[in-house]
Motif scaffolding. Structure first.
Motif, PDB file in Angstrom:
ATOM      1  N   ASN A 230     -10.574  -7.677 -17.043  1.00 17.95           N
ATOM      2  CA  ASN A 230     -10.372  -6.329 -17.570  1.00 17.95           C
ATOM      3  C   ASN A 230      -9.487  -5.500 -16.652  1.00 17.95           C
ATOM      4  O   ASN A 230      -8.577  -4.811 -17.088  1.00 17.95           O
ATOM      5  CB  ASN A 230     -11.732  -5.650 -17.762  1.00 17.95           C
ATOM      6  N   HIS A 231      -9.781  -5.569 -15.347  1.00 19.27           N
ATOM      7  CA  HIS A 231      -9.015  -4.823 -14.356  1.00 19.27           C
ATOM      8  C   HIS A 231      -8.310  -5.818 -13.424  1.00 19.27           C
ATOM      9  O   HIS A 231      -8.923  -6.352 -12.504  1.00 19.27           O
ATOM     10  CB  HIS A 231      -9.932  -3.902 -13.560  1.00 19.27           C
ATOM     11  N   GLU A 233      -6.251  -5.378 -11.084  1.00 17.27           N
ATOM     12  CA  GLU A 233      -6.138  -4.940  -9.694  1.00 17.27           C
ATOM     13  C   GLU A 233      -7.361  -5.319  -8.863  1.00 17.27           C
ATOM     14  O   GLU A 233      -7.314  -5.302  -7.627  1.00 17.27           O
ATOM     15  CB  GLU A 233      -5.911  -3.424  -9.628  1.00 17.27           C
ATOM     16  N   HIS A 234      -8.464  -5.698  -9.521  1.00 16.58           N
ATOM     17  CA  HIS A 234      -9.685  -6.051  -8.801  1.00 16.58           C
ATOM     18  C   HIS A 234      -9.878  -7.560  -8.668  1.00 16.58           C
ATOM     19  O   HIS A 234     -10.913  -7.999  -8.174  1.00 16.58           O
ATOM     20  CB  HIS A 234     -10.909  -5.446  -9.495  1.00 16.58           C
ATOM     21  N   SER A 261      -6.743  -8.927 -20.885  1.00 15.72           N
ATOM     22  CA  SER A 261      -6.850  -7.774 -19.990  1.00 15.72           C
ATOM     23  C   SER A 261      -6.536  -6.494 -20.760  1.00 15.72           C
ATOM     24  O   SER A 261      -5.867  -6.525 -21.798  1.00 15.72           O
ATOM     25  CB  SER A 261      -5.898  -7.919 -18.804  1.00 15.72           C
ATOM     26  N   SER A 262      -7.037  -5.383 -20.229  1.00 14.14           N
ATOM     27  CA  SER A 262      -6.685  -4.072 -20.791  1.00 14.14           C
ATOM     28  C   SER A 262      -5.772  -3.309 -19.835  1.00 14.14           C
ATOM     29  O   SER A 262      -5.515  -2.125 -20.040  1.00 14.14           O
ATOM     30  CB  SER A 262      -7.956  -3.251 -21.052  1.00 14.14           C
ATOM     31  N   SER A 263      -5.290  -3.998 -18.800  1.00 12.46           N
ATOM     32  CA  SER A 263      -4.423  -3.361 -17.809  1.00 12.46           C
ATOM     33  C   SER A 263      -3.055  -3.044 -18.407  1.00 12.46           C
ATOM     34  O   SER A 263      -2.671  -3.578 -19.449  1.00 12.46           O
ATOM     35  CB  SER A 263      -4.248  -4.267 -16.589  1.00 12.46           C
ATOM     36  N   SER A 264      -2.320  -2.182 -17.733  1.00  8.86           N
ATOM     37  CA  SER A 264      -1.010  -1.746 -18.226  1.00  8.86           C
ATOM     38  C   SER A 264      -0.009  -2.901 -18.222  1.00  8.86           C
ATOM     39  O   SER A 264      -0.164  -3.880 -17.480  1.00  8.86           O
ATOM     40  CB  SER A 264      -0.474  -0.614 -17.348  1.00  8.86           C
ATOM     41  N   THR A 271       1.405  -8.770 -11.798  1.00  6.68           N
ATOM     42  CA  THR A 271       0.400  -9.789 -11.484  1.00  6.68           C
ATOM     43  C   THR A 271       0.910 -11.188 -11.803  1.00  6.68           C
ATOM     44  O   THR A 271       0.714 -12.133 -11.022  1.00  6.68           O
ATOM     45  CB  THR A 271      -0.895  -9.516 -12.271  1.00  6.68           C
ATOM     46  N   GLY A 286     -10.530  -2.502 -23.645  1.00 11.20           N
ATOM     47  CA  GLY A 286     -11.328  -2.594 -22.427  1.00 11.20           C
ATOM     48  C   GLY A 286     -12.814  -2.645 -22.694  1.00 11.20           C
ATOM     49  O   GLY A 286     -13.552  -3.403 -22.041  1.00 11.20           O
ATOM     50  N   LYS A 290     -15.518  -5.687 -21.672  1.00 11.56           N
ATOM     51  CA  LYS A 290     -16.758  -5.471 -20.922  1.00 11.56           C
ATOM     52  C   LYS A 290     -17.956  -5.988 -21.703  1.00 11.56           C
ATOM     53  O   LYS A 290     -18.955  -6.406 -21.105  1.00 11.56           O
ATOM     54  CB  LYS A 290     -16.930  -3.983 -20.608  1.00 11.56           C
ATOM     55  N   ASN A 296     -15.374 -10.068 -13.767  1.00  6.59           N
ATOM     56  CA  ASN A 296     -13.948  -9.736 -13.666  1.00  6.59           C
ATOM     57  C   ASN A 296     -13.339 -10.522 -12.492  1.00  6.59           C
ATOM     58  O   ASN A 296     -13.352 -10.044 -11.365  1.00  6.59           O
ATOM     59  CB  ASN A 296     -13.766  -8.231 -13.433  1.00  6.59           C
TER      60      ASN A 296
END
Length: 321
Positions: A230-231, A233-234, A261-264, A271, A286, A290, A296
């Motif tokens: 989902n994130h 960056e994590h 993913s729901s990231s931009s 990534t 997102g 979840k 994640n």
């Protein structure tokens, strides 16, 4: 007769709190998401508390479980009942606010096990508040089942065992999965509207690339693996290494492999470039991600839309092909 009624109230109230705590215990992250919803700008506007949602969730779980067990055992009844009165009053006000202003449609008081509307929960809280007040008036008639030498170790064991369960499910996955993406559930079947017009349990499942909607392609595939991050960056470097190994192995076995993913779009491109990902990244809502898996990243295996396995990436070697 009054004594029998009192003990009945005691039993049903204690069981309710134990059950409420247990269904959250097996999935504390789900309760954390519900706290995030309540703390959001369009509900309580306490966004500064969102980062503390998981600790709040854990405290609530332990509080409900221990108070329920303490009431059933008759331990420090007066103190226990005052605590139950306080927490029930708090959630009565919260669910009343949600119901009146239509802020949170599902209170989350029973996790994902039982769905109640805000009004249903509000009326439930009124009923149990009345029971608690009745027991507070008659508290001297509630006798302990055991001596303190037995009751206190039971409560301590309940606390430590609950903390261990919480640690385990946060490290891996919930012990019991009540959601429509549980192993054995068919996602497409979960998207079907019933005759009463009720919204189906799966209603925001759309998997999209930059140009195409691949939802049907993936749900029709005899073998597909969906890696959920989902994130982005994590996700750390070690996780990416394991996911790449999994992707290569799955592709050799004939699986469709995608990352959700729901990231931009910018973060997705960054990534993919930094980690040289051999699989495509699809966008998905997102909240849906979840709901799909509490990890994640996490991994789902599908067979024609039916979930055949789910794992946290930390447990990736346990996947049975």
């Amino acid at each position: 007769m009054h004594t029998i009624i009192l003990q009945f109230f005691r039993g049903i109230t204690g069981i309710l709190f134990v059950f409420s705590g247990f269904v959250k215990l097996v999935d504390p992250q789900g309760s954390a998401y519900k706290f995030e919803e309540y703390f959001g700008g369009d509900v309580l506007n306490l966004e500064g508390l969102i980062s503390f949602a998981l600790p709040f969730s854990i405290v609530l779980i332990l509080t409900e479980l221990i108070l329920g067990i303490a009431l059933l055992l008759g331990y420090r009844t007066k103190t226990t009942l005052w605590c139950l009165f306080g927490i029930t009053t708090l959630f009565l006000c919260l669910t009343g606010y949600s119901a009146i202003f239509d802020k949170v449609t599902d209170c989350g008081c029973f996790g994902d096990a039982i769905k109640l509307t805000a009004w249903e929960t509000f009326y439930k809280n009124i009923i149990f508040l009345m029971l608690i007040v009745w027991m507070m008036i008659k508290h001297d008639q509630i006798k302990p089942l055991f001596s303190k030498n037995i009751t206190q170790p039971i409560l301590m064991a309940s606390v430590f065992s609950s903390l261990y369960v919480i640690y385990h499910v946060l490290t891996y996955l919930p012990l019991i999965d009540f959601r429509p993406y549980a192993i054995g559930k068919n996602i497409r079947a979960g998207m079907v509207y019933q005759e009463d017009g009720e919204i189906p349990p799966v209603h925001d499942f759309y998997l999209e690339s930059e140009t195409d909607d691949l939802t049907d392609v993936i749900l029709d595939a005899p073998k597909a693996i969906l890696m959920v991050a989902n994130h982005l960056e994590h996700v750390d470097g070690e996780a990416w290494k394991e996911l790449i190994k999994l992707s290569n192995k799955a592709t050799d076995k004939g699986y469709l492999v995608y990352l959700l993913s729901s990231s931009s779009t910018a973060l997705v491109s960054k990534t993919k470039e930094e980690n040289t990902l051999p699989f495509d990244v699809l966008f998905c809502d997102g909240t849906t991600l979840k709901t799909m898996i509490r990890a994640n990243p996490g991994i789902l295996g599908l067979h024609q839309g039916t979930v055949v396995f789910k794992e946290n990436w930390k447990n990736i070697k346990e996947i049975k092909w």
